[in-house]
Design an enzyme around this catalytic site. Structure first.
Site, PDB file in Angstrom:
ATOM      1  N   LYS A  98      -8.675  -7.936  -1.562  1.00  0.00           N
ATOM      2  CA  LYS A  98      -8.015  -8.727  -2.605  1.00  0.00           C
ATOM      3  C   LYS A  98      -7.216  -9.872  -1.997  1.00  0.00           C
ATOM      4  CE  LYS A  98      -7.697  -4.459  -5.244  1.00  0.00           C
ATOM      5  NZ  LYS A  98      -6.824  -3.301  -5.562  1.00  0.00           N
ATOM      6  N   LYS A 107       0.867  -1.178   0.000  1.00  0.00           N
ATOM      7  CA  LYS A 107       0.000   0.000   0.000  1.00  0.00           C
ATOM      8  C   LYS A 107       0.903   1.226   0.000  1.00  0.00           C
ATOM      9  CE  LYS A 107      -1.722  -1.669   4.002  1.00  0.00           C
ATOM     10  NZ  LYS A 107      -3.131  -1.689   3.657  1.00  0.00           N
ATOM     11  N   ARG A 108       0.338   2.407  -0.260  1.00  0.00           N
ATOM     12  CA  ARG A 108       1.150   3.621  -0.166  1.00  0.00           C
ATOM     13  C   ARG A 108       1.772   3.735   1.210  1.00  0.00           C
ATOM     14  NH1 ARG A 108       1.152   7.300  -4.566  1.00  0.00           N
ATOM     15  NH2 ARG A 108       2.316   8.636  -3.152  1.00  0.00           N
TER      16      ARG A 108
END
Ligand code: Z15
Length: 824
Positions: free
Chosen positions: A670, A558-559
């Site tokens: 996901k 993730k960021r």
């Protein structure tokens, strides 16, 4: 001769036809031959062959939508993180297998050709990828929809790691052409900017405002066909590219101003040059406001043109035909732009225009972080968009007089809070407030987040308009995020529950009956193992690091942001490393910690955390004392196509944000869908994931939202945890040494400082002990293979709720009220 209408069946290609088409395109479109063609040419020829199918269906869709004159949703988003399109389009057209065989006969591997495609990285992270999943679902469910965005020349920067540090390189996704986009010169728009507003007498004797632009920019549309699963509906994603206007100052040019005119051209083309790389921080820059206005104004003009083609200048049906969704505050300026068009250009009176306008718009909020809520200085607005500022003032004055004053008479504090204009040294336009006032619905992206939007972010607006606030929990497309990225698991599911699951993901629930079936567990875990082995090769190729597929693959992708707490993962790995050094027999199953993350280029601490992860990796991966029990991998240049390789191989999904800060998360969905077990806080959609999978199948830890609030109210002091936990203290003190940066002590000290002197705003230290315990639980679970398999299977099988088709149906039911439209 009567022409029979083509049906889907007629359109379906067989292997030989597709093969012939690819070879034909290789020669006639790519200008090469089977003998000489590069893999890139083969990929483009394949795309061209697929496009024959796509365009046929695109035309049919557009004709049907025009003929039926249906209501449509217009999804405005500054970001669409599409990734690659080849395998997705093949799957959605049911051509994947056929294409694999056709290429096989030509001696080519489809998966290799797919690797030729550059990612379309026109987004930063979750918000942009959500938009991409949503347009996939809209087409799949046969809803008339257009995505509108910006045709950035450079998408999100490419990340290189040099000596452990992030280096940003330009991303040139279409340097050598992109076979999926179609330029539409016939739909070019011209957009005014700057200048001044004049008041004149209108035809009916009343006063009228005329905006005299200081300059004009051309907007050139590029269309990306969006193929729904099943291939019935093909909608479009329309991305605007800025160019210098034809409206050209020939006098300047002739007077020797050739150079000046070239400078002006360069300026115009700067507008869509590059995506701002800040996720969840407001840059506040003039160019960004212009980017936003540019794509919103082009889109509104495009919507107007299509509406008028069917309805002329009668706007009575406008709000019934047109729905516009604002993806965060980035496209807010579309609200005053529509008002400007209706009032100044179409001569509607204010009340009629406003009655149309607020019914058309809805707004999705994606964050509560104050630094992400956009504000523009009034002076900048006045310079770039003088007429829009006047319109915003008018909207604001009417709102305060007609709604706020009657509800809270004489209450200036509430007025100041709800006003679109923030008073102070620098007066500012608050885009969030404008969105709420100018929209008929406002939604958050997970249950908890929507509750906080209502109760903490916009409580007074919720009191004024209780019906306005709602929730639509995010989702992900199971086509890309299971069918395409995890073909072996997809095939297993086809065998056990049939082939309907890519459309009805709830069908996977039937798989839970096999959760304890030994044979099924073995098949399921064999697939996971195989995905891990494929990833082992990618890791070796990308980083040179050797890892074993025996180990637990623990993934945080993730960021990079303090609230997402990669630093919590980091200090926990350091603690494990210390335990192993203190006791080489420390009992743990081998673990590989995998990170993928980009930091905003100006976010110093985030970049320091990337550096620390890489330095820790170097030390740990080369330390023979720990017998390979611990590995740390930082995968450079995290992006959609890399996610597609990491997610099917994840055993553990790290979702460890401070409760209350991650609006939803979508990577969490996901990874669980692909059989990873979540180690997570009660934040965002984690709460709903645990509800679906059962709390016993997730490793939930740490403070919840109420406890975070209570601790902050009490006065959180990170030193309390530092001094009370000797392991935590030792780990933090390690940052001041040169243990990970030999000969250069202090290089990592900023991380320690942020967690102590900096006050640890995201309560990392407060959650450390609980996080460490949750990891011990994960370790014991994994060492019981049947128990682990059962939990992994149940996680994957119960994620039906997080199909983005369900999210889209929620938007349709709660907000858009669209009718699906059968094509063909
Ligand atoms: C972004 O990716 C998100 C929120 C923002 O305000 C911006 Cl500017 C970018 C993310 C959220 O952080 C994430 O929790 C959520 O799942 C995602 O949007 C999609 O809603």
């Amino acid at each position: 001769m009567a022409t029979k209408k083509k049906t889907d069946q007629d359109l379906q290609l067989d292997k030989d036809q597709l093969k012939a088409s690819i070879v034909r395109h290789l020669r006639s479109t790519l200008g090469t031959s089977e003998q000489k063609a590069s893999p890139e040419a083969w990929w483009k020829a394949t795309a061209a062959a697929v496009n024959e199918q796509v365009y046929e269906r695109l035309t049919r869709t557009q004709q049907t939508h025009f003929k039926k004159d249906t209501r449509a949703i217009h999804y405005l988003s500054a970001e669409f993180l599409m990734g690659r399109l080849t395998s997705n389009n093949l799957h959605n057209l049911s051509l994947y297998k056929v294409c694999e065989e056709a290429l096989g006969e030509l001696g080519l591997e489809l998966t290799d050709l797919c690797e030729q495609e550059p990612d379309m990285a026109l987004g930063n992270g979750g918000l942009g990828r959500l938009a991409a999943c949503f347009i996939d679902s809209l087409a799949t469910l046969n809803y008339p929809a257009v995505g509108y965005g910006i045709h950035y020349e450079h998408g999100l920067f490419r990340q290189e790691i040099q000596d452990g540090r992030q280096i940003e390189r330009p991303d040139s996704w279409r340097e050598y052409g992109n076979p999926w986009e179609i330029c539409r010169p016939e739909s070019v728009q011209e957009i005014p900017l700057y200048g001044y507003v004049e008041t004149v007498f209108g035809d009916n004797g009343g006063l009228k405002k005329v905006w005299h632009a200081g300059r004009k920019i051309k907007g050139v549309p590029w269309d990306i066909p969006v193929v729904g699963f099943g291939g019935h509906t093909v909608n479009i994603l329309r991305l605007w590219e800025s160019r210098a206007s034809e409206f050209f100052d020939w006098d300047v040019f002739n007077a020797g101003g050739y150079i000046d005119s070239q400078a002006e051209k360069a300026q115009a083309e700067t507008i869509s040059k590059v995506l701002y790389p800040n996720d969840e921080t407001d840059a506040g820059k003039e160019l960004r406001l212009i980017q936003q206005y540019f794509f919103c104004a082009c889109s509104i003009k495009d919507i107007m043109r299509r509406y008028k083609r069917a309805h002329g200048s009668n706007f009575d049906n406008f709000a019934a035909q047109i729905a516009i969704q604002l993806n965060d505050t980035h496209p807010t300026v579309a609200i005053p732009e529509l008002m400007r068009v209706l009032v100044d250009e179409e001569d509607l009176n204010w009340d009629t225009a406003w009655g149309i306008c607020y019914r058309v718009f809805s707004y999705t909020n994606h964050t509560l972080l104050p630094e992400a809520l956009e504000k523009w200085s009034v002076s900048l607005f006045e310079k770039v968009l003088p007429r829009h500022l006047e319109i915003i003032y008018e909207i604001n004055a009417r709102f305060l007089d007609e709604l706020v004053e009657p509800k809270w008479p004489g209450n200036d504090a509430i007025k100041a809070k709800l006003s679109i204009i923030e008073e102070g040294d620098v007066r500012k336009v608050r885009m969030g407030n404008l969105c709420v006032i100018g929209s008929s619905k406002v939604n958050g992206v997970a249950e908890i987040h929507s509750k906080l939007v209502k109760e903490d972010l916009f409580p007074e607006y919720a009191e004024l308009w209780p019906q306005k606030m709602c929730n639509v929990t995010n989702g992900v497309t199971p086509r890309r995020w299971l069918l395409a990225c995890n073909p072996e698991l997809a095939e297993l599911y086809n065998e056990v529950v049939g082939k309907e699951w890519p459309l009805q993901l709830d069908k996977l629930r039937a798989v839970t009956k096999f959760a304890d079936d030994q044979a099924f567990q073995q098949q399921f875990m064999r697939i996971k193992r195989h995905n891990k082995e494929k990833l082992v090769k990618v890791i070796k190729a990308e980083t040179g690091i050797d890892v074993s597929a025996e180990a637990i693959f623990d993934v945080q992708i993730k960021r990079l942001h303090e609230y997402k707490r990669q630093q919590l993962n980091l200090i926990h790995i350091m603690a494990l490393y210390r335990r192993l050094l203190a006791n080489p027999d420390y009992d743990m199953h081998p673990r590989v910690f995998i990170f993928g993350s980009k930091a905003a280029p100006g976010y110093k601490l985030a970049k320091d955390i990337i550096y620390a992860i890489n330095k820790l990796a170097e030390r740990v991966n080369n330390d023979a004392r720990i017998q390979g029990k611990l590995k740390v991998v930082f995968m450079p240049n995290y992006r959609v196509s890399l996610a597609e390789k990491l997610i099917p191989a994840a055993d553990v999904s790290e979702q460890i944000s401070t409760a209350g800060y991650e609006a939803s998360g979508t990577g969490n969905m996901k990874m669980a869908l692909n059989g990873a077990i979540t180690i997570g806080t009660l934040d965002g959609a984690n709460i709903e994931i645990a509800e679906e999978a059962g709390t016993e199948n997730c490793a939930i830890f740490g403070l919840n939202v109420d406890e975070v609030k209570a601790l902050k109210a009490r006065g959180y002091n990170p030193y309390d945890f530092y001094y009370a936990n000797s392991e935590l203290k030792a780990v933090l003190d390690w940052f001041d040494t040169d243990y990970f940066t030999p000969g250069r002590p202090g290089e990592l000290s900023a991380i320690k400082r942020s967690l102590l002197e900096g006050g640890d705003p995201y309560l990392t230290l407060a959650d450390f002990a609980a996080y460490s315990d949750a990891h011990k639980l994960i370790d014991t679970w994994y060492r019981d293979p049947a128990l682990w398999a059962r939990k992994a299977i149940i996680n994957s099988a119960t994620m039906g709720k997080f199909n983005s088709d369900r999210s889209i149906q929620d938007y349709v039911d709660k907000i858009w009220s669209l009718q699906s439209c059968n094509v063909g």
